[in-house]
Write a protein that holds these residues in place. Structure first.
Motif, short mmCIF file in Angstrom:
data_model
loop_
_atom_site.label_atom_id
_atom_site.label_comp_id
_atom_site.label_asym_id
_atom_site.label_seq_id
_atom_site.Cartn_x
_atom_site.Cartn_y
_atom_site.Cartn_z
N ALA A 1 0.81 -1.22 0.00
CA ALA A 1 0.00 0.00 0.00
C ALA A 1 0.85 1.27 0.00
N GLY A 2 2.16 1.11 -0.09
CA GLY A 2 3.02 2.30 -0.10
C GLY A 2 3.22 2.91 1.27
N ARG A 3 3.08 2.10 2.33
CA ARG A 3 3.27 2.57 3.70
C ARG A 3 4.42 1.82 4.39
N PRO A 4 5.62 1.79 3.78
CA PRO A 4 6.72 1.04 4.40
C PRO A 4 7.12 1.60 5.77
N GLY A 5 6.90 2.90 5.97
CA GLY A 5 7.22 3.47 7.28
C GLY A 5 6.37 2.90 8.38
N TRP A 6 5.10 2.62 8.09
CA TRP A 6 4.24 2.00 9.08
C TRP A 6 4.69 0.57 9.38
N GLN A 7 5.18 -0.11 8.36
CA GLN A 7 5.71 -1.46 8.57
C GLN A 7 6.91 -1.42 9.51
N LEU A 8 7.77 -0.43 9.32
CA LEU A 8 8.91 -0.25 10.22
C LEU A 8 8.44 0.07 11.63
N LEU A 9 7.42 0.93 11.75
CA LEU A 9 6.88 1.27 13.06
C LEU A 9 6.33 0.03 13.77
N ARG A 10 5.61 -0.80 13.06
CA ARG A 10 5.03 -1.99 13.70
C ARG A 10 6.12 -2.91 14.22
N TRP B 1 6.61 -12.50 23.99
CA TRP B 1 6.70 -12.41 22.53
C TRP B 1 5.32 -12.13 21.93
N VAL B 2 4.32 -12.88 22.38
CA VAL B 2 2.96 -12.72 21.84
C VAL B 2 2.38 -11.35 22.21
N ALA B 3 2.60 -10.93 23.45
CA ALA B 3 2.08 -9.64 23.88
C ALA B 3 2.68 -8.50 23.06
N GLY B 4 3.96 -8.59 22.76
CA GLY B 4 4.59 -7.57 21.94
C GLY B 4 4.02 -7.53 20.54
N SER B 5 3.68 -8.70 19.99
CA SER B 5 3.09 -8.76 18.66
C SER B 5 1.72 -8.10 18.62
N VAL B 6 0.88 -8.40 19.62
CA VAL B 6 -0.46 -7.81 19.67
C VAL B 6 -0.37 -6.31 19.86
N ALA B 7 0.52 -5.86 20.75
CA ALA B 7 0.66 -4.42 21.01
C ALA B 7 1.11 -3.67 19.76
N SER B 8 1.93 -4.30 18.92
CA SER B 8 2.42 -3.62 17.73
C SER B 8 1.30 -3.33 16.74
N VAL B 9 0.30 -4.21 16.67
CA VAL B 9 -0.85 -3.97 15.79
C VAL B 9 -1.65 -2.78 16.30
N LEU B 10 -1.80 -2.67 17.61
CA LEU B 10 -2.52 -1.54 18.19
C LEU B 10 -1.80 -0.23 17.90
N VAL B 11 -0.47 -0.25 17.88
CA VAL B 11 0.30 0.96 17.58
C VAL B 11 0.02 1.42 16.15
N VAL B 12 0.01 0.48 15.20
CA VAL B 12 -0.28 0.83 13.81
C VAL B 12 -1.72 1.32 13.68
N LEU B 13 -2.64 0.67 14.38
CA LEU B 13 -4.04 1.09 14.32
C LEU B 13 -4.22 2.51 14.83
N ALA B 14 -3.46 2.87 15.86
CA ALA B 14 -3.56 4.23 16.40
C ALA B 14 -3.07 5.28 15.41
N ARG B 15 -2.17 4.89 14.48
CA ARG B 15 -1.67 5.82 13.48
C ARG B 15 -2.61 5.93 12.28
N THR B 16 -3.55 5.01 12.14
CA THR B 16 -4.41 4.98 10.96
C THR B 16 -5.50 6.03 11.07
#
Length: 446
Positions: A158-167, A197-212
């Motif tokens: 989608a042209g959002r590589p910066g968000w991928q880095l953020l996650r 490990w799992v908690a960090g993965s779930v939290a990273s999705v919430l961080v990206v969602l907050a930027r959307t």
């Protein structure tokens, strides 16, 4: 500047931005990931670290299998229809997470039942598989792994590589930040390491969602699997390639844990994590190339030549660094880990042949030859696992030596296509590849 030249420059800069963001993700996740395992090695006994590594490898294997090729499919589809992005991405995330939850739950429950019945050896982290809470945690981890794998590629497409880095940065930092407070509550077990490990993965999705900006839309009911109708064939082709290419790095830690024990697997797994600094560079560049559909032969040739040069330089630096500093770095983790030094040097040397395999897959994808890429990756990965299993009789060094022989053999077989696409001399010689349109034009009478 002409319109065509401007378009080419824009696409080229997109390649560089995508590659830079993926490289940044690699550096951040690898550095913080190494810190995560280094701290785990200091806070937990080697057997627990090895059991957690095996469980995480199993979760990553199931998560990769449950992406169902949807991430790579999104890369090719999102650039074509911007209006369908929400529908396609939400449907892909729903399908991949659901598949991960189902397969992870059934797999953990089945393994726990076999272990309790004496049919399989109990692992140090067996609480993950023998209790309802552990099985649920493992299933959630598999769902999160599958969904985040798809999300990362969707963001690149989608042209959002910066968000991928953020996650990925949020994921790496989050799981590391949780280790100390969790360890303070008691002895750090394999289940606790896995949970961080799992908690960090779930939290990273919430961080990206907050930027959307349109997060309310994402929180509403997502599109169903029907949104992916008609794309199953392409998704399946990408799925075979993706899973088979990553299977060896996920299966071999479990194999080493089973054959040599969790304590030996801890050293092997951490050596593999260090070597992955080099392995990921060409893989990410090939992903960036595919993300922007680099179909022009001249541009693909230049990018492949650059990728080969960078991979060769990284290989030399990695081998020298592993040979000189590897024993010391492993020793920082504890006295139980320097035994994997020779394995680390061998895995660092695998960067070049592994890079040729990644570039071979990229060339096949650009040319639409998914069947060839799938058959080649399935066969080469099976050989790599078999070679590692055979070498296990000589310890973790034997496993790495078997892997090295296998990846070098597959690189020799894959080199002609990569060299031809890069405009380099190849052996055996063959006809130059031309796009289908040019081949049809050549067959038509003047």
């Amino acid at each position: 500047m002409s319109a065509a030249a401007a378009g080419l420059a824009a696409r080229s800069s997109q390649v560089l931005r995508g590659a830079a963001a993926l490289y940044g993700s690699t550096v951040v996740t690898a550095a913080l990931g190494f810190a995560f395992w280094a701290l785990s090695a200091r806070l937990a006994i080697p057997a627990q670290v090895g059991a957690a590594a095996a469980a995480i490898a199993a979760m990553q294997l199931i998560g990769s299998a449950c992406t169902l090729g949807l991430g790579s499919l999104l890369i090719s589809e999102l650039g074509r229809d911007r209006a369908a992005r929400f529908r396609l991405v939400s449907a892909a995330l729903l399908v991949s997470a659901g598949a991960g939850l189902l397969v992870g739950g059934l797999g953990a429950g089945g393994y726990g039942w076999l272990s309790a019945g004496g049919w399989a050896p109990a692992a140090g982290g067996s609480a993950l598989y023998t209790s309802a809470a552990g099985v649920a945690l493992f299933a959630v981890g598999c769902a999160a792994q599958a969904a985040t794998n798809v999300l990362d590629l969707a963001l690149v497409g989608a042209g959002r590589p910066g968000w991928q880095l953020l996650r990925n940065a949020a994921f790496a930092a989050g799981k590391l930040a949780l280790l100390l407070p969790v360890a303070a509550l008691g002895n750090l077990s394999a289940t606790a390491v896995f949970g961080c490990w799992v908690a960090g993965s779930v939290a990273s999705v919430l961080v990206v969602l907050a930027r959307t900006p349109a997060r309310r839309r994402w929180l509403r009911r997502p599109a169903g699997p029907v949104a992916l109708r008609g794309l199953g064939g392409q998704a399946f082709g990408h799925h075979i390639i993706n899973v088979s290419a990553h299977v060896p790095s996920l299966v071999l830690p479990m194999l080493v844990a089973s054959l040599l024990g969790n304590a030996r697997n801890a050293g092997f797994y951490l050596a593999m994590q260090i070597a992955s600094f080099g392995w990921a560079i060409t893989t990410h560049l090939s992903t960036a190339l595919f993300a922007v559909s680099a179909r022009e032969q001249d541009r693909l040739r230049r990018d492949l030549r650059l990728s080969l040069a960078v991979t060769a330089a990284v290989t030399v630096a990695g081998v020298v660094g592993a040979a000189v500093l590897g024993r010391w770095v492993l020793g920082l983790l504890g006295p139980a880990y320097p035994h994997a030094w020779a394995a680390l040097v061998l895995m660092a040397a695998m960067t070049l042949p592994a890079g040729i395999k990644a570039l071979f897959i990229s060339v096949c994808r650009v040319r639409g030859r998914l069947g060839l890429a799938g058959a080649a990756t399935v066969g080469s990965s099976a050989v790599e696992i078999a070679a590692g299993w055979y070498g296990a009789r000589h310890g973790v060094t034997g496993v790495a030596a078997g892997m090295m022989v296998a990846v070098c053999a597959q690189a020799v077989l894959m080199w002609p296509m990569v060299a031809g696409a890069a405009g380099l001399r190849r052996w055996p010689p063959g006809p130059r590849w031309r796009p289908p349109g040019q081949r049809r034009a050549a067959r038509e009478p003047a």
